[in-house]
Design an enzyme around this catalytic site. Structure first.
Site, PDB file in Angstrom:
ATOM      1  N   ASP A 187      -0.648   4.282   0.792  1.00  0.00           N
ATOM      2  CA  ASP A 187      -1.194   5.232   1.767  1.00  0.00           C
ATOM      3  C   ASP A 187      -0.441   5.099   3.089  1.00  0.00           C
ATOM      4  O   ASP A 187       0.070   4.030   3.429  1.00  0.00           O
ATOM      5  CB  ASP A 187      -2.695   5.033   1.962  1.00  0.00           C
ATOM      6  CG  ASP A 187      -3.062   3.653   2.490  1.00  0.00           C
ATOM      7  OD1 ASP A 187      -2.488   2.667   1.992  1.00  0.00           O
ATOM      8  OD2 ASP A 187      -3.923   3.561   3.389  1.00  0.00           O
ATOM      9  N   GLU A 238      -5.074   0.814   2.677  1.00  0.00           N
ATOM     10  CA  GLU A 238      -4.812  -0.202   3.705  1.00  0.00           C
ATOM     11  C   GLU A 238      -4.859   0.386   5.105  1.00  0.00           C
ATOM     12  O   GLU A 238      -5.321  -0.270   6.044  1.00  0.00           O
ATOM     13  CB  GLU A 238      -3.440  -0.854   3.458  1.00  0.00           C
ATOM     14  CG  GLU A 238      -3.229  -2.158   4.206  1.00  0.00           C
ATOM     15  CD  GLU A 238      -2.665  -1.981   5.604  1.00  0.00           C
ATOM     16  OE1 GLU A 238      -2.676  -2.969   6.365  1.00  0.00           O
ATOM     17  OE2 GLU A 238      -2.215  -0.861   5.948  1.00  0.00           O
ATOM     18  N   GLU A 239      -4.373   1.615   5.263  1.00  0.00           N
ATOM     19  CA  GLU A 239      -4.341   2.248   6.580  1.00  0.00           C
ATOM     20  C   GLU A 239      -5.699   2.820   6.981  1.00  0.00           C
ATOM     21  O   GLU A 239      -5.875   3.247   8.123  1.00  0.00           O
ATOM     22  CB  GLU A 239      -3.301   3.371   6.613  1.00  0.00           C
ATOM     23  CG  GLU A 239      -1.869   2.923   6.353  1.00  0.00           C
ATOM     24  CD  GLU A 239      -1.272   2.109   7.497  1.00  0.00           C
ATOM     25  OE1 GLU A 239      -2.018   1.767   8.443  1.00  0.00           O
ATOM     26  OE2 GLU A 239      -0.068   1.816   7.440  1.00  0.00           O
ATOM     27  N   HIS A 275       0.829  -1.203   0.000  1.00  0.00           N
ATOM     28  CA  HIS A 275       0.000   0.000   0.000  1.00  0.00           C
ATOM     29  C   HIS A 275       0.865   1.256   0.000  1.00  0.00           C
ATOM     30  O   HIS A 275       1.929   1.300   0.617  1.00  0.00           O
ATOM     31  CB  HIS A 275      -0.950   0.021   1.195  1.00  0.00           C
ATOM     32  CG  HIS A 275      -0.277   0.005   2.539  1.00  0.00           C
ATOM     33  ND1 HIS A 275       0.078   1.155   3.216  1.00  0.00           N
ATOM     34  CD2 HIS A 275       0.093  -1.011   3.346  1.00  0.00           C
ATOM     35  CE1 HIS A 275       0.638   0.839   4.376  1.00  0.00           C
ATOM     36  NE2 HIS A 275       0.669  -0.469   4.475  1.00  0.00           N
ATOM     37  N   GLU A 312       4.609  -5.949   4.298  1.00  0.00           N
ATOM     38  CA  GLU A 312       4.467  -5.233   5.570  1.00  0.00           C
ATOM     39  C   GLU A 312       5.742  -5.368   6.409  1.00  0.00           C
ATOM     40  O   GLU A 312       6.488  -6.350   6.277  1.00  0.00           O
ATOM     41  CB  GLU A 312       3.282  -5.796   6.357  1.00  0.00           C
ATOM     42  CG  GLU A 312       1.928  -5.479   5.757  1.00  0.00           C
ATOM     43  CD  GLU A 312       1.503  -4.039   5.976  1.00  0.00           C
ATOM     44  OE1 GLU A 312       2.188  -3.312   6.734  1.00  0.00           O
ATOM     45  OE2 GLU A 312       0.488  -3.630   5.393  1.00  0.00           O
ATOM     46  N   HIS A 334       4.431   4.053  12.105  1.00  0.00           N
ATOM     47  CA  HIS A 334       3.382   4.892  12.688  1.00  0.00           C
ATOM     48  C   HIS A 334       3.915   5.840  13.756  1.00  0.00           C
ATOM     49  O   HIS A 334       3.133   6.518  14.432  1.00  0.00           O
ATOM     50  CB  HIS A 334       2.256   4.045  13.290  1.00  0.00           C
ATOM     51  CG  HIS A 334       1.454   3.283  12.272  1.00  0.00           C
ATOM     52  ND1 HIS A 334       0.152   2.902  12.493  1.00  0.00           N
ATOM     53  CD2 HIS A 334       1.772   2.833  11.041  1.00  0.00           C
ATOM     54  CE1 HIS A 334      -0.295   2.248  11.436  1.00  0.00           C
ATOM     55  NE2 HIS A 334       0.681   2.189  10.544  1.00  0.00           N
ATOM     56  N   ASP A 391       6.708   1.584   6.778  1.00  0.00           N
ATOM     57  CA  ASP A 391       5.376   1.040   6.500  1.00  0.00           C
ATOM     58  C   ASP A 391       4.682   1.857   5.418  1.00  0.00           C
ATOM     59  O   ASP A 391       3.954   2.781   5.716  1.00  0.00           O
ATOM     60  CB  ASP A 391       4.572   1.058   7.800  1.00  0.00           C
ATOM     61  CG  ASP A 391       3.221   0.410   7.684  1.00  0.00           C
ATOM     62  OD1 ASP A 391       2.986  -0.330   6.723  1.00  0.00           O
ATOM     63  OD2 ASP A 391       2.379   0.661   8.571  1.00  0.00           O
TER      64      ASP A 391
END
Length: 382
Positions: A75, A140-141, A73, A169, A353, A106
């Site tokens: 995003d 995805e997020e 992903h 991931e 994150h 990520d």
């Protein structure tokens, strides 16, 4: 050797502010890079009422043989408090051999590693008569409504099949090569409401306060659900929200609400888990309203060809054998597992994150080598 490098592509991707959902800028950049390598690319705008539009990408090199897919992903999560960052979160700065930026871990850098690995494999004619593909979502997020799940439906409608899938991931807790994910616990959300009667706090006999009963209901959910098994951690329930419809300090509220999340092992199906929890709530005798949302079922990919290729590639490059794990949260592998065997392996997740998210340049180089070796091992015998 191709001039494309994982580092330059990772920096280009990080510099795109694709906070979820990615409306297409990062996906478009990736499309250009893949088309230059000879991939056939499909930009897929997915829509659904009540959810934001999401741009996705499916790209394939080759039209025959087995199709090995990389899923990821573009995003990213929001940056949080900007002043807490020591560098521009979208600047892709390099300091002391470390690449900083939102998505460095990520998982934009992982995508870049696979693209360079694919470029090497194409140049060396490693694929034979087989195919490589990438399934990249911008959702995805977020709620994952208009992302991978809908792309998989599109693939089925087009008669497109995936034979094996690697999700990039950040699976490694501290150092590259520690861990791959061969499954995940399921995730289910419960939304619990107790209706009351609003009234003045000085006249409680004229009202009904729903908060004490809500607390009793939540207490009834306590207790072990299952102890897990050889592959899965125990099932656990966490209360994540408690709220009452009240804007004053002298009013008994008319309604109280709580939300909880359950991460469940393969010992439960969603239906069986719901029955168990509803039985506990019913035992209180308290009237309530309850609704469920299952965001992903538990699954396990049995060790096999793909796990073996990842392990051998890590042993060769890092002298490490990754642990086969099902820990952590959910990923889009929960959708892909219905189409083909799927395993997750990417960068180190310690900074994902977080403020100052990052990855080392050494890990970028090593992961690119590992991805190339995986491709070689999957196709060299054919």
């Amino acid at each position: 050797m191709t001039s494309l490098t994982a580092l330059t592509l990772a920096q280009d991707l990080i510099r795109v502010k694709s906070v979820t959902p990615d409306q297409g800028a990062a996906v478009s950049l990736l499309k250009e890079a893949l088309e230059a390598l000879g991939f056939t690319c499909h930009m897929l705008l997915m829509q659904e009422e009540g959810a934001e539009d999401v741009m996705n990408l499916y790209a394939r090199y080759g039209t025959a043989g087995r199709n090995f897919c990389y899923a990821g992903h573009t995003d990213v999560v929001p940056v949080g408090v900007l002043d807490h960052w020591n560098s521009d979160p979208f600047g892709a700065e390099i300091k002391n051999g470390i690449l900083f930026g939102r998505g460095a871990s990520d998982m934009k850098a992982s995508i870049a590693c696979f693209v360079e690995a694919a470029a090497r494999a194409i140049e060396k004619e490693t694929l034979g008569n087989n195919s490589l593909s990438l399934l990249i979502t911008g959702d995805e997020e977020g709620p994952a409504v208009n992302g991978t799940k809908k792309v998989l439906t599109w693939l089925e409608e087009k008669g497109e099949t995936l034979d094996l899938c690697l999700v990039g991931e950040p699976t490694n807790p501290h150092t590259l090569g520690e861990m791959m994910k061969i499954g995940r616990r399921g995730s289910m959300h419960g939304y619990l409401t107790v209706k009351g009667t609003q009234g003045h706090v000085a006249y409680p006999h004229l009202a009904y306060n729903p908060i004490p009963d809500l607390v009793k209901l939540l207490n009834s959910l306590e207790g072990d659900l299952c102890s897990g098994n050889d592959h899965f951690q125990p099932t656990n329930l966490e209360v994540v929200k408690i709220n009452a419809t009240n804007d004053s300090d002298n009013i008994i509220p008319g309604e109280a609400f709580a939300q909880f999340n359950i991460r469940f092992s393969s010992e439960f199906t969603p239906d069986a888990l719901q029955l168990e929890l509803e039985k506990r709530l019913k035992s209180t005798g308290i009237n309530h309203e309850l609704r469920w949302w299952v965001s992903g079922d538990s699954f396990l990919t049995a060790p096999g060809e793909l796990t073996e290729a990842i392990s051998k590639a890590c042993e060769k490059r890092l002298n490490k054998t990754p642990e086969l794990s099902t820990t952590g949260g959910t990923s889009d592998a929960r959708f892909i597992k219905d189409m083909c065997p799927v395993v997750e392996f990417g960068l180190v997740g310690a900074s994902m994150h977080k403020v100052d998210e990052c990855t080392t340049l050494d890990d970028l180089e090593a992961l690119t080598d590992i991805y190339e070796d995986i491709i070689y091992r999957l196709f060299s015998a054919e």
